[in-house]
Design a protein around this motif. Structure first.
Motif, PDB file in Angstrom:
ATOM      1  N   ASP A 172       0.688  -1.223  -0.016  1.00 35.07           N
ATOM      2  CA  ASP A 172      -0.020   0.243   0.112  1.00 35.07           C
ATOM      3  C   ASP A 172       0.649   1.187   0.026  1.00 35.07           C
ATOM      4  O   ASP A 172       0.540   2.239  -0.723  1.00 35.07           O
ATOM      5  CB  ASP A 172      -0.957  -0.085   1.400  1.00 35.07           C
ATOM      6  N   ILE A 173       1.960   1.427   0.564  1.00 38.89           N
ATOM      7  CA  ILE A 173       2.880   2.265   0.787  1.00 38.89           C
ATOM      8  C   ILE A 173       3.566   2.626  -0.542  1.00 38.89           C
ATOM      9  O   ILE A 173       3.802   3.630  -0.932  1.00 38.89           O
ATOM     10  CB  ILE A 173       3.868   2.288   2.036  1.00 38.89           C
ATOM     11  N   VAL A 174       4.109   1.641  -1.064  1.00 39.08           N
ATOM     12  CA  VAL A 174       4.506   1.659  -2.316  1.00 39.08           C
ATOM     13  C   VAL A 174       3.660   2.477  -3.334  1.00 39.08           C
ATOM     14  O   VAL A 174       4.028   3.155  -4.410  1.00 39.08           O
ATOM     15  CB  VAL A 174       5.121   0.108  -2.940  1.00 39.08           C
ATOM     16  N   ASN A 175       2.602   1.666  -3.332  1.00 37.81           N
ATOM     17  CA  ASN A 175       1.415   2.202  -4.457  1.00 37.81           C
ATOM     18  C   ASN A 175       1.188   3.924  -4.156  1.00 37.81           C
ATOM     19  O   ASN A 175       0.882   4.590  -5.045  1.00 37.81           O
ATOM     20  CB  ASN A 175       0.259   1.389  -4.503  1.00 37.81           C
ATOM     21  N   PHE A 176       1.190   4.020  -2.905  1.00 32.63           N
ATOM     22  CA  PHE A 176       0.882   5.437  -2.469  1.00 32.63           C
ATOM     23  C   PHE A 176       1.777   6.526  -2.702  1.00 32.63           C
ATOM     24  O   PHE A 176       1.705   7.375  -3.402  1.00 32.63           O
ATOM     25  CB  PHE A 176       0.676   5.520  -1.142  1.00 32.63           C
ATOM     26  N   LEU A 177       3.177   5.985  -2.644  1.00 32.88           N
ATOM     27  CA  LEU A 177       4.239   6.767  -2.845  1.00 32.88           C
ATOM     28  C   LEU A 177       4.600   6.759  -4.627  1.00 32.88           C
ATOM     29  O   LEU A 177       4.651   7.994  -5.025  1.00 32.88           O
ATOM     30  CB  LEU A 177       5.687   6.005  -2.553  1.00 32.88           C
ATOM     31  N   PHE A 178       4.123   5.917  -5.413  1.00 31.05           N
ATOM     32  CA  PHE A 178       4.076   5.983  -6.979  1.00 31.05           C
ATOM     33  C   PHE A 178       3.202   6.803  -7.380  1.00 31.05           C
ATOM     34  O   PHE A 178       3.365   7.837  -8.042  1.00 31.05           O
ATOM     35  CB  PHE A 178       4.018   4.655  -7.381  1.00 31.05           C
ATOM     36  N   LEU A 179       1.801   6.802  -6.760  1.00 34.75           N
ATOM     37  CA  LEU A 179       0.986   7.558  -7.139  1.00 34.75           C
ATOM     38  C   LEU A 179       1.037   9.177  -6.881  1.00 34.75           C
ATOM     39  O   LEU A 179       0.781   9.679  -7.930  1.00 34.75           O
ATOM     40  CB  LEU A 179      -0.435   6.908  -6.379  1.00 34.75           C
TER      41      LEU A 179
END
Length: 439
Positions: free
Chosen positions: A271-278
């Protein structure tokens, strides 16, 4: 080596079906095995399949976002420039293969979701810089780095048993990561793979006549959003092309990330990786319009994940509810002794991973059997847990489930890279076995 690799490539090109057909075949194989090796009836197997079919919806959405947010970030001008500069270090096809393998290995060791996306994106940039590199091997090399993930910082099994309240705590207690991730045997396996895999991938390079290249123009993901003269813009157009909207939205996301990392340390999850990328993608694209154009392009590659993951969830449902995964695990336990137990645990986990391609889900199925057997044989519990972890990571090399995001980013089919991955599977299997048996 090249003769063997060429053989694997021919076999995969000829016999490996599209990943969707692969999961359909696996579905019927598990259905049949459940009827043969468990007391489940056909009606019960259908029940197990249907009940589990939608159990991975959350995870499926996470994986779609891994693909979409990774693609969006990579298509931004700033990120493309950074990856392009790094790709410029490679001056020959051999150097490109080695560099992409190393980057993918390190990124996957830090976080599996990060490594899975970054490896494929970086490979595409390398293909633009080194036009004579074999594109299939380049993407395969990026994917082989993923094998290291369960021995790294995001390994779900070692992190699970190090967490207070995990489901096996009454049996084994809390096992810290210095006994698993940072244990001597695991460090040996990780370092050996970091050294060997780039060399192995480099040695698999085909001859010039057999090399399959790609036109760099076909890899261009630049977003060409239509722009309007300011005088002709409606209020809605002004919002869509507003840098202020993207800036404020990006700052909001970064503010949360600052809070998260200051509270939890550098602890990455999907979730944090996706949040960062987004939110980096929103910032780097500059305007909502350019960002949304990139999202539309990215979503086109997500069809495989959307359609296939529910079928894998159904397979997992049959494997677990029928007891078939337990039967498989117990079969390997029955032929093990104190010395061979970690090896057979590793092999059994590799086989189960074909049908339950989820580290956490596989641990839930295998842990009760393997941990009890380890105690009975007086075998190291941390090594037993890591044997399951490495088995789960190992056969990902020939399991299309995890390759789908990378293949979608690269624009390839599973059969294009799996011949190379088979050889990486054989080499890494020897390395992991040595680490588990002798250290």
């Amino acid at each position: 080596m090249k003769v063997l690799v060429s053989f694997f490539n021919r076999v995969m090109q000829r016999y490996l079906p599209d990943p969707f057909l692969f999961v359909i075949i696996l579905t019927f194989v598990v259905f049949g095995l459940g009827l043969i090796f468990t007391d489940s009836s056909p009606y019960q197997m259908v029940q197990h399949w249907g009940t589990g079919f939608w159990s991975l919806l959350t995870f499926s959405m996470q994986m779609v976002l891994v693909l979409v947010t990774g693609y969006v970030l990579a298509s931004s001008a700033i990120f493309k420039k950074g990856l392009g500069a790094l790709a410029g270090l490679a001056k020959s096809p051999g150097q490109a293969i080695i560099i992409v393998t190393l980057v993918s290995l390190v990124a996957s060791w830090i976080n599996w979701g990060f490594g899975l996306v970054i490896g494929a994106l970086f490979a595409k940039e390398l293909a633009k810089k080194v036009e004579t590199v074999d594109y299939r091997l380049l993407i395969a090399s990026a994917y082989t780095g993923f094998i290291i993930w369960h021995g790294g910082f995001s390994g779900s099994i070692p992190l699970t048993i190090a967490t207070e309240g995990h489901f096996s705590q009454d049996l084994i207690g809390i096992i810290s990561t210095d006994q698993t991730i940072f244990a001597t045997f695991n460090i040996f396996i990780v370092l050996a793979l970091i050294v060997l895999l780039p060399i192995v991938n480099r040695l698999m390079m085909p001859s010039k006549e057999e090399t399959v290249t790609v036109d760099p123009a076909l890899l261009n993901d630049d977003v060409q959003a239509a722009t309007l003269e300011k005088a002709a813009m409606t209020p809605a157009d002004r919002l869509e092309n507003s840098r202020i909207v993207s800036l404020l939205t990006g700052i909001l996301g970064l503010a949360f990330l600052f809070y998260y990392f200051s509270s939890n340390g550098f602890k990455l999850n999907l979730d944090i990786v996706n949040f960062l990328f987004l939110f980096l993608g929103i910032l780097f694209h500059g305007t909502p319009k350019r960002f949304l154009e990139s999202v539309m392009n990215a979503v086109k590659g997500a069809s495989g994940i959307i359609i296939q993951f529910p079928f894998y969830a159904g397979i997992m449902g049959m494997m677990t509810a029928s007891g078939l995964a337990v039967v498989m695990s117990e079969a390997f336990v029955s032929i093990s002794n104190e010395f061979t137990f970690p090896f057979f645990t590793f092999i059994s986990a590799g086989i189960v991973n074909f049908f339950v391609p989820s580290g956490g889900g596989q641990w839930a199925v295998q842990a009760p059997i393997m941990l009890e057997a380890a105690k009975a044989l007086d075998v190291s519990i941390p090594k037993t847990a890591m044997a399951v972890a490495w088995g789960d990571a190992w056969t990902n090399m020939i399991q299309p489930f995890w390759a789908l995001p990378a293949l979608a980013i690269a624009g390839l089919k599973a059969k294009d890279i799996m011949g190379y991955c088979v050889f990486a599977l054989l080499v890494s299997g020897v390395v992991i076995s040595i680490g588990l048996l002798f250290l």
